[in-house]
Motif scaffolding. Structure first.
Motif, mmCIF file in Angstrom:
data_model
loop_
_atom_site.group_PDB
_atom_site.id
_atom_site.type_symbol
_atom_site.label_atom_id
_atom_site.label_comp_id
_atom_site.label_asym_id
_atom_site.label_seq_id
_atom_site.Cartn_x
_atom_site.Cartn_y
_atom_site.Cartn_z
ATOM 1 N N PRO A 9 -5.119 -0.754 -16.615
ATOM 2 C CA PRO A 9 -4.973 -1.307 -17.957
ATOM 3 C C PRO A 9 -4.696 -0.240 -19.007
ATOM 4 C CG PRO A 9 -7.286 -1.335 -17.305
ATOM 5 C CD PRO A 9 -6.499 -0.883 -16.118
ATOM 6 N N CYS A 10 -3.890 -0.612 -19.970
ATOM 7 C CA CYS A 10 -3.667 0.230 -21.143
ATOM 8 C C CYS A 10 -4.971 0.329 -21.919
ATOM 9 C CB CYS A 10 -2.568 -0.405 -22.000
ATOM 10 S SG CYS A 10 -2.488 0.209 -23.680
ATOM 11 N N GLU A 11 -5.287 1.509 -22.400
ATOM 12 C CA GLU A 11 -6.563 1.676 -23.091
ATOM 13 C C GLU A 11 -6.565 1.060 -24.485
ATOM 14 O OE1 GLU A 11 -8.341 5.536 -22.987
ATOM 15 O OE2 GLU A 11 -7.657 5.863 -20.948
ATOM 16 N N ALA A 12 -5.405 0.789 -25.010
ATOM 17 C CA ALA A 12 -5.349 0.228 -26.358
ATOM 18 C C ALA A 12 -5.344 -1.294 -26.341
ATOM 19 C CB ALA A 12 -4.133 0.750 -27.095
ATOM 20 N N CYS A 13 -4.494 -1.884 -25.517
ATOM 21 C CA CYS A 13 -4.380 -3.344 -25.540
ATOM 22 C C CYS A 13 -4.910 -3.993 -24.267
ATOM 23 C CB CYS A 13 -2.928 -3.759 -25.781
ATOM 24 S SG CYS A 13 -1.821 -3.368 -24.417
ATOM 25 N N GLY A 14 -5.200 -3.207 -23.256
ATOM 26 C CA GLY A 14 -5.782 -3.751 -22.041
ATOM 27 C C GLY A 14 -4.781 -4.380 -21.080
ATOM 28 N N LEU A 39 -1.694 4.862 -22.157
ATOM 29 C CA LEU A 39 -1.135 3.787 -22.961
ATOM 30 C C LEU A 39 0.119 3.193 -22.343
ATOM 31 C CD1 LEU A 39 -1.385 5.596 -26.420
ATOM 32 C CD2 LEU A 39 -2.979 3.908 -25.515
ATOM 33 N N CYS A 40 0.325 1.927 -22.609
ATOM 34 C CA CYS A 40 1.576 1.281 -22.221
ATOM 35 C C CYS A 40 2.666 1.745 -23.208
ATOM 36 C CB CYS A 40 1.416 -0.233 -22.228
ATOM 37 S SG CYS A 40 1.285 -0.983 -23.855
ATOM 38 N N PRO A 41 3.921 1.543 -22.867
ATOM 39 C CA PRO A 41 4.995 2.045 -23.742
ATOM 40 C C PRO A 41 4.893 1.559 -25.183
ATOM 41 C CG PRO A 41 5.899 1.380 -21.634
ATOM 42 C CD PRO A 41 4.450 0.967 -21.624
ATOM 43 N N GLU A 42 4.498 0.320 -25.374
ATOM 44 C CA GLU A 42 4.397 -0.208 -26.734
ATOM 45 C C GLU A 42 3.312 0.493 -27.540
ATOM 46 O OE1 GLU A 42 4.138 -4.485 -27.602
ATOM 47 O OE2 GLU A 42 5.364 -4.730 -25.800
ATOM 48 N N CYS A 43 2.145 0.594 -26.934
ATOM 49 C CA CYS A 43 1.034 1.242 -27.639
ATOM 50 C C CYS A 43 1.323 2.726 -27.826
ATOM 51 C CB CYS A 43 -0.269 1.035 -26.876
ATOM 52 S SG CYS A 43 -0.804 -0.682 -26.876
ATOM 53 N N PHE A 44 2.032 3.296 -26.881
ATOM 54 C CA PHE A 44 2.395 4.700 -27.005
ATOM 55 C C PHE A 44 3.278 4.915 -28.227
ATOM 56 C CE2 PHE A 44 5.467 8.108 -26.009
ATOM 57 C CZ PHE A 44 4.580 9.165 -25.992
HETATM 58 ZN ZN ZN Z 1 -0.961 -1.208 -24.636
#
Ligand code: ZN
Length: 73
Positions: A9-14, A39-44
């Motif tokens: 999971p992405c640490e920001a949005c899960g 992070l996922c690309p978006e959160c990054f």
């Molecule tokens: Zn994310």
């Protein structure tokens, strides 16, 4: 045996993000590693945006005592 990509999971949005897509950012200050996030690309993209506006638009550190940088794997 398993050909499924590693997913965490992405640490920001899960949201589940494969290792191939995930970015790990490390924020270091004075060469000490103070924050690491996967992070996922978006959160990054969000994270970089926020970081850059904080660094450029925020308060100016007159003495320049802190030497912070981000490292992206
Ligand atoms: Zn994310």
């Amino acid at each position: 045996m398993s050909d499924a990509p590693t997913t965490n999971p992405c640490e920001a949005c899960g949201e589940a993000t494969t290792d191939a897509l995930a970015r790990t950012v490390r924020l270091s200050v004075d060469r000490a590693n103070i924050d690491t996030q996967r992070l996922c690309p978006e959160c990054f993209a969000d994270w970089i945006d926020r970081y850059q506006s904080e660094m450029s638009g925020g308060s100016e550190d007159a003495d320049g005592g802190s030497d912070s940088e981000i490292i992206v794997d």
